[in-house]
Design an enzyme around this catalytic site. Sequence first.
Site, PDB file in Angstrom:
ATOM      1  N   HIS A 146       5.799  -0.610  -2.772  1.00 42.43           N
ATOM      2  CA  HIS A 146       5.311   0.104  -3.960  1.00 42.43           C
ATOM      3  C   HIS A 146       5.384   1.606  -3.782  1.00 42.43           C
ATOM      4  O   HIS A 146       4.690   2.347  -4.459  1.00 42.43           O
ATOM      5  CB  HIS A 146       3.870  -0.344  -4.282  1.00 42.43           C
ATOM      6  N   CYS A 156       9.356  14.104 -10.608  1.00 39.85           N
ATOM      7  CA  CYS A 156       9.404  14.426 -12.048  1.00 39.85           C
ATOM      8  C   CYS A 156      10.353  13.447 -12.736  1.00 39.85           C
ATOM      9  O   CYS A 156      11.509  13.294 -12.320  1.00 39.85           O
ATOM     10  CB  CYS A 156       9.926  15.857 -12.246  1.00 39.85           C
ATOM     11  N   ASP A 188      -0.555   4.254   1.045  1.00 45.09           N
ATOM     12  CA  ASP A 188      -1.387   5.236   1.748  1.00 45.09           C
ATOM     13  C   ASP A 188      -0.788   5.718   3.076  1.00 45.09           C
ATOM     14  O   ASP A 188      -1.365   6.590   3.731  1.00 45.09           O
ATOM     15  CB  ASP A 188      -2.804   4.640   1.996  1.00 45.09           C
ATOM     16  N   GLY A 221      -5.184  -8.915   3.800  1.00 50.20           N
ATOM     17  CA  GLY A 221      -5.815  -8.072   2.778  1.00 50.20           C
ATOM     18  C   GLY A 221      -5.059  -7.975   1.474  1.00 50.20           C
ATOM     19  O   GLY A 221      -4.928  -6.886   0.908  1.00 50.20           O
ATOM     20  N   ASN A 245       0.829  -1.211   0.000  1.00 47.63           N
ATOM     21  CA  ASN A 245       0.000   0.000   0.000  1.00 47.63           C
ATOM     22  C   ASN A 245       0.859   1.254   0.000  1.00 47.63           C
ATOM     23  O   ASN A 245       1.976   1.254   0.515  1.00 47.63           O
ATOM     24  CB  ASN A 245      -0.927   0.009   1.231  1.00 47.63           C
TER      25      ASN A 245
HETATM   26  N1  APR Z   1     -10.516  -7.462   5.262  1.00 44.29           N
HETATM   27  C1  APR Z   1      -9.903  -8.531   4.706  1.00 44.29           C
HETATM   28  N2  APR Z   1      -9.704  -8.664   3.364  1.00 44.29           N
HETATM   29  C2  APR Z   1     -10.154  -7.666   2.576  1.00 44.29           C
HETATM   30  C3  APR Z   1     -10.814  -6.523   3.080  1.00 44.29           C
HETATM   31  C4  APR Z   1     -10.998  -6.449   4.489  1.00 44.29           C
HETATM   32  N3  APR Z   1     -11.603  -5.411   5.084  1.00 44.29           N
HETATM   33  N4  APR Z   1     -11.158  -5.718   2.024  1.00 44.29           N
HETATM   34  C5  APR Z   1     -10.713  -6.342   0.906  1.00 44.29           C
HETATM   35  N5  APR Z   1     -10.120  -7.506   1.232  1.00 44.29           N
HETATM   36  C6  APR Z   1      -9.439  -8.448   0.342  1.00 44.29           C
HETATM   37  C7  APR Z   1     -10.062  -8.595  -1.034  1.00 44.29           C
HETATM   38  O1  APR Z   1     -11.003  -9.656  -1.004  1.00 44.29           O
HETATM   39  C8  APR Z   1      -8.838  -8.938  -1.900  1.00 44.29           C
HETATM   40  O2  APR Z   1      -8.632 -10.349  -1.971  1.00 44.29           O
HETATM   41  O3  APR Z   1      -8.154  -7.891   0.115  1.00 44.29           O
HETATM   42  C9  APR Z   1      -7.663  -8.315  -1.156  1.00 44.29           C
HETATM   43  C10 APR Z   1      -7.096  -7.096  -1.874  1.00 44.29           C
HETATM   44  O4  APR Z   1      -6.479  -7.550  -3.052  1.00 44.29           O
HETATM   45  P1  APR Z   1      -6.078  -6.481  -4.178  1.00 44.29           P
HETATM   46  O5  APR Z   1      -7.207  -5.539  -4.380  1.00 44.29           O
HETATM   47  O6  APR Z   1      -5.543  -7.267  -5.325  1.00 44.29           O
HETATM   48  O7  APR Z   1      -4.916  -5.632  -3.509  1.00 44.29           O
HETATM   49  P2  APR Z   1      -3.375  -6.009  -3.421  1.00 44.29           P
HETATM   50  O8  APR Z   1      -3.200  -7.465  -3.166  1.00 44.29           O
HETATM   51  O9  APR Z   1      -2.782  -5.068  -2.451  1.00 44.29           O
HETATM   52  O10 APR Z   1      -2.833  -5.643  -4.904  1.00 44.29           O
HETATM   53  C11 APR Z   1      -1.437  -5.697  -5.100  1.00 44.29           C
HETATM   54  O11 APR Z   1      -1.719  -4.642  -7.253  1.00 44.29           O
HETATM   55  O12 APR Z   1      -2.658  -2.992  -8.545  1.00 44.29           O
HETATM   56  C12 APR Z   1      -1.521  -3.361  -7.879  1.00 44.29           C
HETATM   57  O13 APR Z   1       0.092  -1.922  -7.012  1.00 44.29           O
HETATM   58  C13 APR Z   1      -1.217  -2.377  -6.794  1.00 44.29           C
HETATM   59  O14 APR Z   1      -0.277  -2.774  -4.610  1.00 44.29           O
HETATM   60  C14 APR Z   1      -1.290  -3.194  -5.522  1.00 44.29           C
HETATM   61  C15 APR Z   1      -1.019  -4.600  -6.024  1.00 44.29           C
HETATM   62 ZN    ZN Z   2      10.999  18.405 -13.718  1.00 45.69          ZN
END
Ligand code: APR
Ligand code: ZN
Length: 250
Positions: A116, A124, A101, A189, A99
């Site tokens: 990430h 830039c 954030d 997550g 993340n």
């Molecule tokens: N509690 C538990 N699990 C959760 C919750 C929650 N409150 N909310 C969502 N989830 C789960 C979803 O079901 C999903 O399986 O978290 C997972 C999030 O997966 P992604 O959306 O694929 O996120 P992530 O694994 O961080 O993605 C990796 O992909 O797009 C790129 O750079 C971006 O860092 C990101 C990377």
């Molecule tokens: Zn510049």
Amino acid sequence: MIERAAELLARAHQGLVFTGAGVSTESGIRDFRGPNGLWKQYDPYKTADIRYFMEDPTRYWTISRERWRTYKQAHPNPGHYAIAAMEEAGHVSAVVTQNTDGLHAAAGSRTVIELHGNGSQVVCLDCGGREPRVDVQARLETEMPPRCRLCSGTFIKPAVVFFGEALPAGALADAYAHAATADLVLVVGSSLQVYPAADIPMEGVRAGAPLIIVNEERTPFDELAQVVIRAKSGEALPQLLEKAQQLAGA
Ligand code: APR
Ligand code: ZN
């Protein structure tokens, strides 16, 4: 499930927590591949891929302008605080997060490895100039795509890793080092579909650490886990911590 996971957490002294966007959804930030994921609405390779960005930064900045509004007002949720408390209690030595954030640090986690990058700075690509993301947000209504303050270049982007970009080498090496010596891996997550990030928890498993997964949906690593907790992290993690502390104190 939680009892078994609490036993593993209570015994850990060098646990590694690996998080993805799912740990921040209860803070109001959408994830990417969950039911309401960003990639269900936008094509990731037309949004966050460096090649498409260079072709037309406006596409990325139009989405980022909206997304920043939720980022800006997001606060850590009980899941972030529980992870910080696990470190405080001596069970966890590092959080490796995908993340951008900044919510783990905001919740008090001290050793946070951002694979990430972090969305609070904009860099830039032409001159390397950096400025706070909040300053760029302030001019997006009148300047789209935004221009670099130093060289007026239009290839300025948040200091986060796009598809097609390398991960920060130091962060990746640091994450592997923690994983190789971890005595527990707790994934929270993440859909565990993006590499090389998803190889970090695997490194811990290869080194013999037990694996706990807290995720609302199935992941490709579920079969490798000692415990899979299909729940919201903001609910499950405080319970997990509380039970582990009861056991550790017992
Ligand atoms: N509690 C538990 N699990 C959760 C919750 C929650 N409150 N909310 C969502 N989830 C789960 C979803 O079901 C999903 O399986 O978290 C997972 C999030 O997966 P992604 O959306 O694929 O996120 P992530 O694994 O961080 O993605 C990796 O992909 O797009 C790129 O750079 C971006 O860092 C990101 C990377
Ligand atoms: Zn510049």
